[in-house]
Design an enzyme around this catalytic site. Sequence first.
Site, PDB file in Angstrom:
ATOM      1  N   GLU A 118      17.173 -16.518 -10.925  1.00 41.89           N
ATOM      2  CA  GLU A 118      15.936 -16.794 -11.676  1.00 41.89           C
ATOM      3  C   GLU A 118      14.739 -16.715 -10.735  1.00 41.89           C
ATOM      4  OE1 GLU A 118      15.442 -20.772 -13.224  1.00 41.89           O
ATOM      5  OE2 GLU A 118      16.933 -21.540 -11.846  1.00 41.89           O
ATOM      6  N   LYS A 120      11.540 -17.710  -8.515  1.00 42.22           N
ATOM      7  CA  LYS A 120      11.195 -18.917  -7.756  1.00 42.22           C
ATOM      8  C   LYS A 120       9.731 -19.215  -8.043  1.00 42.22           C
ATOM      9  CE  LYS A 120      11.442 -21.121  -3.316  1.00 42.22           C
ATOM     10  NZ  LYS A 120      10.085 -21.646  -3.382  1.00 42.22           N
ATOM     11  N   ASP A 122       6.069 -20.906  -8.069  1.00 48.94           N
ATOM     12  CA  ASP A 122       5.182 -21.440  -7.049  1.00 48.94           C
ATOM     13  C   ASP A 122       4.494 -22.668  -7.638  1.00 48.94           C
ATOM     14  OD1 ASP A 122       4.556 -20.971  -4.493  1.00 48.94           O
ATOM     15  OD2 ASP A 122       3.156 -19.327  -4.870  1.00 48.94           O
ATOM     16  N   TYR A 230      15.609 -26.410 -13.210  1.00 45.90           N
ATOM     17  CA  TYR A 230      16.564 -25.461 -12.633  1.00 45.90           C
ATOM     18  C   TYR A 230      17.818 -26.098 -12.036  1.00 45.90           C
ATOM     19  CZ  TYR A 230      13.714 -26.615  -8.499  1.00 45.90           C
ATOM     20  OH  TYR A 230      13.029 -27.263  -7.514  1.00 45.90           O
ATOM     21  N   LYS A 319      12.512 -14.011  -0.837  1.00 51.67           N
ATOM     22  CA  LYS A 319      11.055 -14.044  -0.973  1.00 51.67           C
ATOM     23  C   LYS A 319      10.468 -12.645  -1.158  1.00 51.67           C
ATOM     24  CE  LYS A 319       9.487 -18.199  -0.307  1.00 51.67           C
ATOM     25  NZ  LYS A 319       8.821 -18.653   0.735  1.00 51.67           N
ATOM     26  N   CYS A 413     -30.823   0.684  -0.784  1.00 57.34           N
ATOM     27  CA  CYS A 413     -29.485   1.171  -1.119  1.00 57.34           C
ATOM     28  C   CYS A 413     -28.903   1.935   0.070  1.00 57.34           C
ATOM     29  CB  CYS A 413     -29.570   2.078  -2.346  1.00 57.34           C
ATOM     30  SG  CYS A 413     -28.061   2.986  -2.679  1.00 57.34           S
ATOM     31  N   CYS A 416     -28.746   5.857  -1.084  1.00 56.86           N
ATOM     32  CA  CYS A 416     -29.904   6.714  -1.377  1.00 56.86           C
ATOM     33  C   CYS A 416     -31.228   6.148  -0.867  1.00 56.86           C
ATOM     34  CB  CYS A 416     -29.992   6.984  -2.880  1.00 56.86           C
ATOM     35  SG  CYS A 416     -30.605   5.583  -3.819  1.00 56.86           S
ATOM     36  N   CYS A 431     -28.722  -1.087  -7.005  1.00 56.30           N
ATOM     37  CA  CYS A 431     -29.620  -0.022  -6.564  1.00 56.30           C
ATOM     38  C   CYS A 431     -30.484   0.359  -7.760  1.00 56.30           C
ATOM     39  CB  CYS A 431     -28.786   1.168  -6.105  1.00 56.30           C
ATOM     40  SG  CYS A 431     -29.746   2.670  -5.960  1.00 56.30           S
ATOM     41  N   CYS A 437     -29.639   8.293  -7.242  1.00 60.04           N
ATOM     42  CA  CYS A 437     -28.610   7.843  -6.289  1.00 60.04           C
ATOM     43  C   CYS A 437     -27.299   8.624  -6.477  1.00 60.04           C
ATOM     44  CB  CYS A 437     -28.365   6.353  -6.507  1.00 60.04           C
ATOM     45  SG  CYS A 437     -27.148   5.686  -5.389  1.00 60.04           S
TER      46      CYS A 437
END
Length: 676
Positions: A118, A120, A122, A230, A319, A413, A416, A431, A437
């Site tokens: 199954e 794991k 967190d 579990y 893991k 920018c 440009c 910009c 541009c």
Amino acid sequence: MTASATTRKRAESLREQIRYHNYRYHVLDDPELPDIEYDRLVRELEALERDNPEIVTPDSPTQRVGAQPVKAFGSVAHKMPMLSLENAFSEEELRNFNRRVVDRLDVDPGSAISYAAEPKLDGAAVSLLYENGQLVRGATRGDGTRGEDITHNVRTIEAVPLSLLGKGFPRTLEVRGEVFMPRAGFQEFNEIARAKGEKTFVNPRNAAAGSLRQLDPRLTAERPLDIYLYAVGQVDGGQLPKRQSQVLDRLQDWGFKVCPERRVVEGVEGCLEFYRAMGARRDLLAYDIDGVVYKVDRLDYQAQLGFVSRAPRWAIAHKFPAQEELTVIRDIEFQVGRTGAVTPVARLEPVFVGGVTVSNATLHNMHELHRKDVRIGDTVIVRRAGDVIPEVVAVLLERRVKGARIVKAPKKCPICGSAVLFIDEEAVARCTGGLFCPAQRAEALKHFASRRAMDIDGLGGKLIEQLVAVDRVKTPADLYHLSVDELVTLERMGQKSAEKLLKSIERSKATTFSRFLYALGVREVGEATASALASHFGNLDALVAADEEALQAVSDVGPVVAARVHAFFEEKHNKAVIRGLIDAGVTWVERESQAPVADGPLTGKVFVLTGTLAGMTRDEAKDLIQAAGGKVTGSVSQKTDFVVFGDKAGSKLTKAQKLGVKTVDEEGLKKLLADQ
Ligand code: 5U1
């Protein structure tokens, strides 16, 4: 051979670091290091102590993993220790585990062991104790032998049954599992906390652990927590099935939530297949997982295999590659997206994370950059989850070097050189050289040519991408200087299509002021705003000369739109492109700047258009009505003054007749407009 002074010193330093990080993680619920870095410290210390047993100290973190119970919570003894799991970080480590299992059991060396597999999760491990089917205690894992009494808090989790369903459960039943916060709930929780200026959590796991350790259960109750069970711990006065997988099925019958992803797999190959399948689905799950767990399915085998120190020999956590890593910021640069958003990007010391080497990570926007206080030279946590763009999650402030450099948003920018406008509400710097541009070129051109803008029939997205790629079209003005000879060199463009396209381009030159404004693609200026601006100012010079205050006099134009429009017309590159368009022959009818909406011939009149008009499109009719001060809406009501009907007019005309609303054909409309 005894350990060198350097080895002893290194081991002591590792112990100190691990103790500190255990405290941050378990007591404060506020870890500083990504898991992988913490695991590295533990592994290094374990290796040093294994090779030099004489240096092991009784208080070494390797001898007692976990947290001291917090004083405010009662302490609880786990009758059966809550174990932790050995980790496998590679296929080879998993194969070694399986080999050890097969070797220790009295089975055929070639036989495939059945494993209950199954994900794991967190989250935070908990123990739930039931007496005669009633929940009597909830506890954290703590150090594995003693945890904290969190009964009041676990009772608030809806997925935790307060009394068990059905029959046949043992008199005393202790179940173990993981409390977690689903990702969506975590995002929402953090957004609300941020808006209130309260503490946010780094990840869903810390959010789950932190929520369980609230002193006030009403606060826990507000957190979107969930749980999957579990394993079982203490069992008295009852019998359980003979396999782990069957135990979980039974727990489900009694009302516990177990992970729906669980499977029984055969041998190491089955484990690997499950690992790959879960890895592929990882980002689609509603909760974070950091690997998968395999447990020998037969409980009699589990009993034969037993334990080593604090981990069972019959289970292992496989893991996934870490999604978070530490690295150093070499530089912070700014990228310009297709919509002109100027985004800070961190150039990193390359680091292997989420399965690939990462050298760049997004910092999202200037607000985020400031909020996280990221500087050049900082050590940061980088996260790469699935195919998502790697991001800088947080800075390790205690590792900040002297001279770490703060970065400011650019004023020009980087692509440009046009001015960059920063609107606080939007958090995004943009910009303003939208027409000029190169980063925004293709998008600007697609919008310019679109049906409701300049309506250049035949100039689609693919064609525009080609013209941009060969650098033939840099600004919309260049479209008006294309030739058939040039066009036929493009993919899928024959003589006929090229001629047709040039005709469409030619035709688009005669437009309306409102369409022209919309075509310029000024951010926040949609059709309605373009139309309002055109009606209000009447001509381009008046609009260009308007300051932000004058712009805000237009209906529906607030400070953000006014700032955008003003910045756009201030930018000399944009002015040059507009001049180029006019020089190329783009025209529209202008009139004196006035407030035409206030006293036009159709001011205050509401129109609905239906059917096909012979001499103009519906959009053209709409433009004309609006220019005369009228309003065009989509549906007929008592408030409608005129319904303009063309060929194949439908239910709107019938409704107008029913309601007694005046109806006019195209000629009638022209008459109304001619009164101008
Ligand atoms: N899915 C799962 N997570 N997890 C964590 N199973 C599982 N089993 C564990 C742990 C610590 O321990 C077993 C030894 C019961």
